[in-house]
Motif scaffolding. Structure first.
Motif, PDB file in Angstrom:
ATOM      1  N   VAL A 257       0.860  -1.230  -0.110  1.00  0.00           N
ATOM      2  CA  VAL A 257       0.112  -0.047  -0.118  1.00  0.00           C
ATOM      3  C   VAL A 257       0.969   1.302   0.093  1.00  0.00           C
ATOM      4  O   VAL A 257       0.620   2.239  -0.792  1.00  0.00           O
ATOM      5  N   ARG A 258       2.050   1.296   0.866  1.00  0.00           N
ATOM      6  CA  ARG A 258       2.707   2.410   0.955  1.00  0.00           C
ATOM      7  C   ARG A 258       3.440   2.804  -0.572  1.00  0.00           C
ATOM      8  O   ARG A 258       3.666   3.887  -0.703  1.00  0.00           O
ATOM      9  N   ASP A 259       3.735   1.708  -1.227  1.00  0.00           N
ATOM     10  CA  ASP A 259       4.363   1.819  -2.536  1.00  0.00           C
ATOM     11  C   ASP A 259       3.306   2.196  -3.495  1.00  0.00           C
ATOM     12  O   ASP A 259       3.767   3.204  -4.457  1.00  0.00           O
ATOM     13  N   TRP A 260       1.877   1.751  -3.356  1.00  0.00           N
ATOM     14  CA  TRP A 260       0.967   2.604  -4.288  1.00  0.00           C
ATOM     15  C   TRP A 260       0.891   4.104  -3.960  1.00  0.00           C
ATOM     16  O   TRP A 260       0.681   4.905  -5.012  1.00  0.00           O
ATOM     17  N   TRP A 261       1.078   4.495  -2.718  1.00  0.00           N
ATOM     18  CA  TRP A 261       1.029   5.848  -2.419  1.00  0.00           C
ATOM     19  C   TRP A 261       2.234   6.692  -3.264  1.00  0.00           C
ATOM     20  O   TRP A 261       2.123   7.652  -3.800  1.00  0.00           O
TER      21      TRP A 261
ATOM     22  N   GLN B 222      14.386   4.775  -3.953  1.00  0.00           N
ATOM     23  CA  GLN B 222      13.935   3.606  -3.034  1.00  0.00           C
ATOM     24  C   GLN B 222      12.820   2.667  -3.878  1.00  0.00           C
ATOM     25  O   GLN B 222      12.893   1.432  -3.735  1.00  0.00           O
ATOM     26  N   LEU B 223      11.645   3.170  -4.385  1.00  0.00           N
ATOM     27  CA  LEU B 223      10.930   2.304  -5.228  1.00  0.00           C
ATOM     28  C   LEU B 223      11.470   1.696  -6.477  1.00  0.00           C
ATOM     29  O   LEU B 223      10.811   0.730  -6.560  1.00  0.00           O
TER      30      LEU B 223
END
Length: 299
Positions: free
Chosen positions: A71-75, A180-181
């Motif tokens: 979820v944090r990566d989707w943001w 980071q992503l």
């Protein structure tokens, strides 16, 4: 094995050069489409509409066999898609209404120097004297070409150059925050989903700002948009990624210097843009400065 390595290098160089030229052709296609009376919001919508299936396919392909995205990566994808592809693309298309394709490409090519400045502002990274000199040379080249256009077009040149510079800064922010992503998702998977987000935003922007009747454009605009979405958007992303796999990011970036030169030549041949000492001199300065920045040793 000894014979395959030169072939591997040659293939990588050809892919990097082709990708850079294809990316640069975007400005030419946009300028051609503007001749049919379409505006930036509508033209960008068509480009992203045709590119969306390609980017979704790219993201799916890159994510095969990998775990779901957190979820944090989707943001993070949403934020980077807005900044790096939606906002950067919109400002770029808008700016091309007012300045030449050659000046637009030179401004966008300042991107490595903007990333360098952002690294200093955001992370406290030092800028060496050599890098500083390279930046001064690059910006002197842009100012040379800009000054010539401003003398002829006045406020339009100021507005167009400001919009394209905003595009370059927006994309530089994407590069600065995507590290980071990229490590967690991979560059191709991140690019696929981030550009898909941008496509949805561009389509939504059109639906919000324009009536549906605005989509009734001349047929050449549709074909130019298809060409833009494929040959100048999706295909170059794949070519550059494959080039990086073969020859590395540094050599790929250096080969990409052919981009501004190809834009200059296409602008003269296809668009009938002027070819003079100001443009040639500015291009040489920008390429020299960026090359010096990217080759500068770390301190």
């Amino acid at each position: 094995m000894l014979r395959s390595r030169p072939q591997h290098m040659t293939a990588g160089l050809l892919m990097a050069a082709a990708g850079s030229i294809a990316f640069s052709g975007k400005a030419i296609i946009v300028k051609l489409a503007y001749r049919y009376g379409v505006d930036a919001v509508t033209l960008l919508m068509f480009r992203m509409l045709f590119a969306l299936p390609l980017f979704v396919l790219m993201a799916w392909w890159a994510g095969r066999g990998k775990g779901p995205i957190a979820v944090r990566d989707w943001w993070g994808i949403l934020g980077l898609g807005f900044c790096g592809y939606y906002l950067a693309s919109f400002l770029d298309f808008w700016g091309l209404e007012y300045i030449s394709a050659s000046l637009e490409r030179l401004i966008l090519y300042l991107n490595p120097t903007i990333v360098l400045v952002l690294g200093w502002l955001l992370y406290g990274r030092q800028i060496s004297r050599r890098q500083g000199v390279g930046m001064l040379i690059s910006y002197a080249g842009v100012l040379l070409v800009f000054g010539h256009e401003a003398a002829m077009d006045g406020q339009n040149a100021w507005l167009g150059a400001g919009l394209v510079m905003g595009s370059a800064i927006s994309y530089a922010l994407y590069l600065s925050y995507s590290g980071q992503l990229v490590q967690r998702l991979g560059s191709l998977r991140l690019a696929g989903w981030a550009t898909s987000v941008a496509c949805v935003l561009c389509i939504g922007q059109f639906l919000w700002l324009r009536p549906l009747q605005a989509a009734d454009v001349a047929t050449p605009v549709l074909w130019l948009s298809v060409l833009n979405a494929t040959a100048c958007t999706a295909v170059p992303v794949l070519l550059v990624m494959m080039a990086i796999e073969r020859i590395g990011s540094s050599l790929t970036a250096q080969t990409g210097m052919i981009g501004p030169m190809s834009t200059l030549l296409m602008g003269v041949v296809i668009l009938g843009e002027p070819f003079n000492v100001w443009i040639v001199g500015g291009t040489v300065l920008v390429l020299s400065g960026v090359f010096w920045v990217t080759r500068a040793p770390k301190i």
